[in-house]
Enzyme design. Structure first.
Site, PDB file in Angstrom:
ATOM      1  N   LYS A   1      11.866  -2.410   0.948  1.00  0.00           N
ATOM      2  CA  LYS A   1      10.913  -1.522   1.635  1.00  0.00           C
ATOM      3  C   LYS A   1      11.475  -0.101   1.741  1.00  0.00           C
ATOM      4  O   LYS A   1      10.702   0.862   1.856  1.00  0.00           O
ATOM      5  CB  LYS A   1      10.520  -2.077   3.009  1.00  0.00           C
ATOM      6  CG  LYS A   1      11.691  -2.393   3.946  1.00  0.00           C
ATOM      7  CD  LYS A   1      12.161  -1.231   4.780  1.00  0.00           C
ATOM      8  CE  LYS A   1      13.446  -1.581   5.488  1.00  0.00           C
ATOM      9  NZ  LYS A   1      13.974  -0.496   6.303  1.00  0.00           N
TER      10      LYS A   1
ATOM     11  N   THR B   1       8.900   1.722   8.449  1.00  0.00           N
ATOM     12  CA  THR B   1       9.787   2.589   7.670  1.00  0.00           C
ATOM     13  C   THR B   1       9.012   3.652   6.895  1.00  0.00           C
ATOM     14  O   THR B   1       9.541   4.719   6.614  1.00  0.00           O
ATOM     15  CB  THR B   1      10.637   1.741   6.699  1.00  0.00           C
ATOM     16  OG1 THR B   1      11.182   0.628   7.410  1.00  0.00           O
ATOM     17  CG2 THR B   1      11.782   2.533   6.123  1.00  0.00           C
TER      18      THR B   1
END
Length: 337
Positions: A195, A252
């Protein structure tokens, strides 16, 4: 188990410090190790970690060490929260000082350069079986800055051995920090590492002036890539719909707290990679993970167009805008492919 545990935290960065604060709140004996003596002194004398968590007061019960042997004496659990590139060396360094069979935990997110190995694989290779009781990955949507002020957080404790995952769940759980267990450590580790690549891309879109539509597209198709590569390693696709997959991806890709997002934003604004690394002053895991994931994709013949595009920008000086245009003009496909 006894309620109060002795837990050694290796790494006094922002995340290592925040997790130490959670453990101290839960009345465990927490020892945090750093190789920087000035940082150790600051934590012990002033109860702050000014570089990594400025303005946050640390629990007085939290003790810092620069001596590995002293930090590991009679410990029940060892928590690694150090950059991926340092995991193998520090793992080897601690072996002579481990007595008994502590639970080994890591909260780092990355893939080793060259070998492309997950962190649990490195730990298993370097720490003999007779000196460990399970290797657990702790991962999910969590910013250190928010955990340090007791904002509500939920993450995943992953291990093939359910008992070890439940042990980690039990030492961390409280009214602001909730932990779920998962046996798919492969999926949890890959979700946490990959990610960061997509977050670099999300930041770049913002730096270039694109809006929410573009960000949503990137995150959704990024999740498809993460899942494709993860499944090729035997991960459960459902793991990527959980906290360590889509949950971590959302936090994120959308927050100024994310170093990877900030790095991408600066990239989109036209700053060089050297400038970005110097400006950040902390490890940006997504940069090295992009290289590892790209090489893995080539090796396993898995299609990762977004990862490949970011790799070309980072390592082959490709123009960000041109790369985005190429992505948009790829041959039309079925969404589920």
């Amino acid at each position: 188990m006894d309620n109060k545990q002795i837990i050694t935290v290796l790494g006094a960065g922002s995340w290592g410090t925040a997790l130490s604060m959670v453990l101290a709140d839960n009345d465990h004996e927490v020892r945090i190790w750093s190789h920087k003596q000035a940082q150790v002194d600051e934590i012990n004398d002033l109860h702050v970690n000014s570089h990594y968590l400025p303005g946050k007061q640390l629990p007085k019960e939290l003790t810092a060490f620069s001596d590995l042997k002293a930090a590991l004496e009679n410990t029940d659990a060892i928590l690694f929260v150090i950059p991926t590139k340092a995991i193998r060396q520090v793992s080897a360094d601690i072996v002579p000082f481990i007595h008994g069979k502590p639970v080994i935990i890591h909260a780092s997110k990355g893939l080793e350069q060259g070998t492309h190995k997950r962190i649990s694989e490195i730990l298993i290779e370097e720490i003999p079986e007779e000196k460990r009781n399970g290797v657990v990955a702790l991962s999910g949507p969590s910013h250190a800055e928010e955990v340090a002020v007791k904002d509500l957080t939920t993450i995943t404790s992953a291990c093939h051995q359910t008992e070890s995952a439940e042990y980690v769940q039990s030492i961390f759980m409280n009214d602001y920090f909730r932990v779920y267990t998962n046996q798919d450590i492969v999926g949890v580790e890959l979700g946490g590492a990959l990610k960061n690549i997509i977050a670099v891309g999300a930041g770049a879109l913002v730096g270039l002036g694109y809006g929410d539509n573009a960000k949503a597209a990137l995150m959704t198709r990024g999740l498809a890539e993460i899942t494709r590569l993860g499944v090729s390693f035997g991960a459960d696709p459902l793991t990527f719909l959980g906290l360590s997959g889509v949950g971590d991806l959302i936090v994120t890709c959308t927050s100024i707290h994310s170093r990877n997002w900030r790095a991408g934003k600066m990239l989109g604004e036209g700053k060089s990679l050297d400038e970005i690394v110097e400006n950040m002053g902390m490890i940006i895991e997504g940069l090295s993970t992009t290289k590892a994931a790209y090489e893995l994709a080539v090796q396993k013949n898995v299609e990762l167009p977004i990862t490949t595009a970011i790799y070309e920008v980072l390592y082959n000086n490709a123009d960000v805008k041109e790369v985005i245009t190429e992505l948009m003009n790829r041959v039309g496909k079925n969404e589920i492919e």
